[in-house]
Scaffold this motif. Structure first.
Motif, PDB file in Angstrom:
ATOM      1  N   LEU A  88      42.132  44.860  50.411  1.00  0.00           N
ATOM      2  CA  LEU A  88      41.573  45.949  49.622  1.00  0.00           C
ATOM      3  C   LEU A  88      42.528  46.325  48.492  1.00  0.00           C
ATOM      4  O   LEU A  88      43.738  46.418  48.696  1.00  0.00           O
ATOM      5  N   VAL A  89      41.955  46.553  47.313  1.00  0.00           N
ATOM      6  CA  VAL A  89      42.732  46.948  46.140  1.00  0.00           C
ATOM      7  C   VAL A  89      42.126  48.217  45.557  1.00  0.00           C
ATOM      8  O   VAL A  89      40.928  48.268  45.277  1.00  0.00           O
ATOM      9  N   GLN A  90      42.944  49.234  45.401  1.00  0.00           N
ATOM     10  CA  GLN A  90      42.556  50.545  44.852  1.00  0.00           C
ATOM     11  C   GLN A  90      41.437  51.197  45.671  1.00  0.00           C
ATOM     12  O   GLN A  90      40.268  51.128  45.314  1.00  0.00           O
ATOM     13  N   VAL A  91      41.829  51.846  46.721  1.00  0.00           N
ATOM     14  CA  VAL A  91      40.895  52.558  47.587  1.00  0.00           C
ATOM     15  C   VAL A  91      41.129  54.051  47.438  1.00  0.00           C
ATOM     16  O   VAL A  91      42.223  54.540  47.714  1.00  0.00           O
ATOM     17  N   SER A  92      40.146  54.777  46.988  1.00  0.00           N
ATOM     18  CA  SER A  92      40.253  56.235  46.974  1.00  0.00           C
ATOM     19  C   SER A  92      39.925  56.760  48.358  1.00  0.00           C
ATOM     20  O   SER A  92      39.384  56.044  49.206  1.00  0.00           O
ATOM     21  N   SER A 144      33.641  37.946  48.478  1.00  0.00           N
ATOM     22  CA  SER A 144      33.612  39.255  47.842  1.00  0.00           C
ATOM     23  C   SER A 144      32.176  39.653  47.575  1.00  0.00           C
ATOM     24  O   SER A 144      31.235  38.909  47.865  1.00  0.00           O
ATOM     25  N   GLY A 145      32.027  40.858  47.025  1.00  0.00           N
ATOM     26  CA  GLY A 145      30.680  41.348  46.773  1.00  0.00           C
ATOM     27  C   GLY A 145      30.193  41.088  45.375  1.00  0.00           C
ATOM     28  O   GLY A 145      28.996  41.114  45.112  1.00  0.00           O
ATOM     29  N   GLY A 146      31.086  40.866  44.436  1.00  0.00           N
ATOM     30  CA  GLY A 146      30.670  40.568  43.086  1.00  0.00           C
ATOM     31  C   GLY A 146      30.381  41.767  42.216  1.00  0.00           C
ATOM     32  O   GLY A 146      29.777  41.628  41.152  1.00  0.00           O
ATOM     33  N   ALA A 147      30.806  42.972  42.623  1.00  0.00           N
ATOM     34  CA  ALA A 147      30.614  44.148  41.786  1.00  0.00           C
ATOM     35  C   ALA A 147      31.584  44.101  40.619  1.00  0.00           C
ATOM     36  O   ALA A 147      32.523  43.293  40.579  1.00  0.00           O
ATOM     37  N   LEU A 148      31.384  44.993  39.651  1.00  0.00           N
ATOM     38  CA  LEU A 148      32.345  45.127  38.567  1.00  0.00           C
ATOM     39  C   LEU A 148      33.668  45.653  39.121  1.00  0.00           C
ATOM     40  O   LEU A 148      33.722  46.183  40.221  1.00  0.00           O
ATOM     41  N   ALA A 163      39.028  31.852  55.213  1.00  0.00           N
ATOM     42  CA  ALA A 163      38.290  32.708  54.283  1.00  0.00           C
ATOM     43  C   ALA A 163      38.911  34.092  54.306  1.00  0.00           C
ATOM     44  O   ALA A 163      39.196  34.639  55.373  1.00  0.00           O
ATOM     45  N   ILE A 164      39.115  34.656  53.138  1.00  0.00           N
ATOM     46  CA  ILE A 164      39.704  35.991  53.009  1.00  0.00           C
ATOM     47  C   ILE A 164      38.776  36.839  52.139  1.00  0.00           C
ATOM     48  O   ILE A 164      38.417  36.440  51.026  1.00  0.00           O
ATOM     49  N   GLY A 165      38.401  38.005  52.620  1.00  0.00           N
ATOM     50  CA  GLY A 165      37.595  38.933  51.852  1.00  0.00           C
ATOM     51  C   GLY A 165      38.475  39.751  50.914  1.00  0.00           C
ATOM     52  O   GLY A 165      39.589  40.116  51.269  1.00  0.00           O
ATOM     53  N   VAL A 166      37.962  40.009  49.719  1.00  0.00           N
ATOM     54  CA  VAL A 166      38.675  40.850  48.745  1.00  0.00           C
ATOM     55  C   VAL A 166      37.669  41.828  48.151  1.00  0.00           C
ATOM     56  O   VAL A 166      36.579  41.428  47.722  1.00  0.00           O
ATOM     57  N   ALA A 167      38.019  43.109  48.129  1.00  0.00           N
ATOM     58  CA  ALA A 167      37.118  44.123  47.582  1.00  0.00           C
ATOM     59  C   ALA A 167      37.942  45.317  47.129  1.00  0.00           C
ATOM     60  O   ALA A 167      39.139  45.415  47.408  1.00  0.00           O
ATOM     61  N   GLY A 168      37.269  46.227  46.434  1.00  0.00           N
ATOM     62  CA  GLY A 168      37.958  47.428  45.972  1.00  0.00           C
ATOM     63  C   GLY A 168      37.127  48.197  44.972  1.00  0.00           C
ATOM     64  O   GLY A 168      35.905  48.043  44.909  1.00  0.00           O
ATOM     65  N   ALA A 169      37.816  48.994  44.174  1.00  0.00           N
ATOM     66  CA  ALA A 169      37.148  49.947  43.302  1.00  0.00           C
ATOM     67  C   ALA A 169      36.344  49.268  42.202  1.00  0.00           C
ATOM     68  O   ALA A 169      36.775  48.262  41.626  1.00  0.00           O
ATOM     69  N   ARG A 170      35.172  49.843  41.902  1.00  0.00           N
ATOM     70  CA  ARG A 170      34.396  49.369  40.757  1.00  0.00           C
ATOM     71  C   ARG A 170      35.043  49.829  39.445  1.00  0.00           C
ATOM     72  O   ARG A 170      35.164  49.051  38.509  1.00  0.00           O
ATOM     73  N   GLY A 222      33.367  53.985  49.223  1.00  0.00           N
ATOM     74  CA  GLY A 222      32.749  52.958  50.044  1.00  0.00           C
ATOM     75  C   GLY A 222      33.729  51.904  50.506  1.00  0.00           C
ATOM     76  O   GLY A 222      33.518  51.263  51.539  1.00  0.00           O
ATOM     77  N   SER A 223      34.821  51.725  49.766  1.00  0.00           N
ATOM     78  CA  SER A 223      35.816  50.725  50.170  1.00  0.00           C
ATOM     79  C   SER A 223      36.450  51.063  51.511  1.00  0.00           C
ATOM     80  O   SER A 223      36.913  50.173  52.232  1.00  0.00           O
ATOM     81  N   MET A 224      36.492  52.355  51.857  1.00  0.00           N
ATOM     82  CA  MET A 224      37.035  52.736  53.163  1.00  0.00           C
ATOM     83  C   MET A 224      36.219  52.132  54.306  1.00  0.00           C
ATOM     84  O   MET A 224      36.733  51.906  55.399  1.00  0.00           O
ATOM     85  N   LEU A 225      34.940  51.864  54.032  1.00  0.00           N
ATOM     86  CA  LEU A 225      34.097  51.292  55.080  1.00  0.00           C
ATOM     87  C   LEU A 225      34.519  49.875  55.438  1.00  0.00           C
ATOM     88  O   LEU A 225      34.307  49.427  56.567  1.00  0.00           O
ATOM     89  N   TYR A 226      35.089  49.154  54.475  1.00  0.00           N
ATOM     90  CA  TYR A 226      35.594  47.820  54.802  1.00  0.00           C
ATOM     91  C   TYR A 226      36.675  47.904  55.874  1.00  0.00           C
ATOM     92  O   TYR A 226      36.779  47.025  56.736  1.00  0.00           O
ATOM     93  N   ALA A 227      37.489  48.955  55.818  1.00  0.00           N
ATOM     94  CA  ALA A 227      38.528  49.137  56.833  1.00  0.00           C
ATOM     95  C   ALA A 227      37.899  49.345  58.199  1.00  0.00           C
ATOM     96  O   ALA A 227      38.371  48.799  59.206  1.00  0.00           O
ATOM     97  N   ARG A 228      36.828  50.131  58.240  1.00  0.00           N
ATOM     98  CA  ARG A 228      36.142  50.343  59.510  1.00  0.00           C
ATOM     99  C   ARG A 228      35.555  49.045  60.042  1.00  0.00           C
ATOM    100  O   ARG A 228      35.690  48.722  61.227  1.00  0.00           O
ATOM    101  N   HIS A 229      34.902  48.286  59.157  1.00  0.00           N
ATOM    102  CA  HIS A 229      34.321  47.016  59.606  1.00  0.00           C
ATOM    103  C   HIS A 229      35.410  46.053  60.069  1.00  0.00           C
ATOM    104  O   HIS A 229      35.246  45.361  61.085  1.00  0.00           O
TER     105      HIS A 229
END
Length: 395
Positions: free
Chosen positions: A231-235, A149-153, A116-123, A239-246
């Motif tokens: 992670l894709v497109q992290v400013s 993933s989280g399912g956000a836009l 399983a691989i998580g994928v997340a990033g900018a809305r 909030g995406s920076m928190l994934y790095a912490r987790h």
């Protein structure tokens, strides 16, 4: 015979979603959750991780109310997973705050067997970021991985869409309950996840809209269920920076799509890469890298040959396992113009590092609300997170 899940529902209601206390009780208290229930208030009040607020909540939520929740879930066709269930993901047992209860709609893939691989990033993602997310999701799913993933836009939705285009399985982890109308724009995408054998998952039994701290509590579960996080497109302050912490806290590999050179929208991505995250342009490379550690071998390349338009990228470098340090944070004037709750948190941390449980007890705030305030303080550079959900003042 009493369903053991009753005690987990009871504990989660009292301690709140995201609290490490229920799993601590399971591991340390004689008889686990049932033994804890039988011990009663006299015993609870002697434990350092049970605050007065918790004791009131424990006494005020009868097992009959927990039973009603289980019956409602069964009537809705939801599966209820707790750490005592065989299907509960083993990966979640190895984080510092495993969820006491997961409500599942659909069919949760076997995360104890499949990668399983998580994928997340900018809305609000750039077109190039959306293309990259679709391509990564497609390649990961075509290679045999479950995409979490989280399912956000934005990036989340694009990664899920790419995975579904490859006929892959997806787990979307929600910050609301399974009946919520939240994010109606993605209702069709969520239905596609279910139709293709995936699942929607949440800790929340009844939460129509995201509350304060809901995203912070939810976000730990996406890398928590996964072997790696993309992670894709992290400013730089997102909030995406928190994934790095987790990912760092949970011992997960962190992969970052570098994005267009010099793009301001990718400032956080460049920071994470400078700190040791692994650059990736290709989902197959993520699976090959994970295979070096898990023995997993992705599907042959020919099964990944078709799909969404490939994003032009530099040649893929050889990946090396690099420890992921905590993101750097600029210091701010301590305590200046902060809300009262944040000032109280800083005062509490002035005496030394504290765990979330200790902060709950000291401040009388639930874990979710604490995590929301702690997130803001972290992004402002006032506090730093440590392994085991502990925190200290920065500097």
């Amino acid at each position: 015979m009493i369903d053991p899940n009753l005690y987990w529902v009871w504990l989660q209601h009292a301690f709140g979603e995201g609290s490490p206390a229920p799993y601590r009780i399971y591991r340390e208290f004689p008889g686990g959750p049932e033994g804890f229930y039988q011990a009663g208030p006299v015993c609870w009040n002697t434990l350092d991780y049970v605050s007065e607020q918790h004791a009131v909540a424990l006494a005020g939520f009868p097992l009959a109310a927990a039973q009603s929740r289980l019956e409602y879930a069964a009537g809705m066709g939801w599966e209820v997973l707790t750490p005592e269930c065989e299907k509960y993901p083993d990966a979640l047992r190895n984080i510092s705050d495993p969820p006491a209860v997961l409500y599942i709609k659909g069919r949760l893939p076997d995360l104890n067997r499949l990668p399983a691989i998580g994928v997340a990033g900018a809305r609000e993602a750039m077109p190039a970021s959306e293309d990259a997310a679709k391509q990564l999701g497609y390649q990961l799913a075509a290679g045999g991985a479950v995409v979490v993933s989280g399912g956000a836009l934005g990036v989340d939705s694009c990664a899920i869409s790419g995975a579904l285009s490859a006929m892959g399985r997806v787990v979307s982890v929600l910050p609301v309950d399974l009946s919520s109308p939240y994010l109606a724009q993605n209702a069709g995408l969520r239905q596609r996840i279910l139709d293709q054998g995936g699942a929607l998952a949440t800790e929340y039994f009844s939460q129509r809209n995201p509350g304060r701290g809901s995203f912070q509590v939810r976000n730990r579960l996406i890398p928590g269920m996964s072997q790696g996080m993309v992670l894709v497109q992290v400013s730089q302050k997102s909030g995406s920076m928190l994934y790095a912490r987790h990912a760092a806290d949970q011992g997960r590999s962190l992969y970052v799509y570098p994005g267009p050179e010099g793009a301001a929208e990718y400032a956080g991505s460049r920071l994470l890469l400078d700190q040791g995250a692994l650059p990736v342009w290709d989902g197959g490379a993520v699976l090959e890298d994970r295979g070096r550690w898990t023995g997993y071998r992705p599907a042959p390349a020919k099964t990944r040959a078709k799909g969404p338009r490939r994003v032009p990228s530099p040649p893929q470098p050889v990946l090396e396992a690099v420890p992921m340090p905590q993101p750097a944070r600029a210091l701010a004037d301590r305590g200046a113009d902060l809300p009262p709750e944040q000032k109280r948190l800083l005062e509490c941390l002035a005496a030394g590092e504290r765990s979330i449980g200790q902060l709950e007890e000291a401040l009388g705030l639930p874990a979710g609300k604490l995590m929301a305030q702690m997130t803001l303080l972290e992004l402002d550079g006032l506090v730093e997170s440590l392994p085991g959900k502990r925190f200290k003042l920065s500097g």
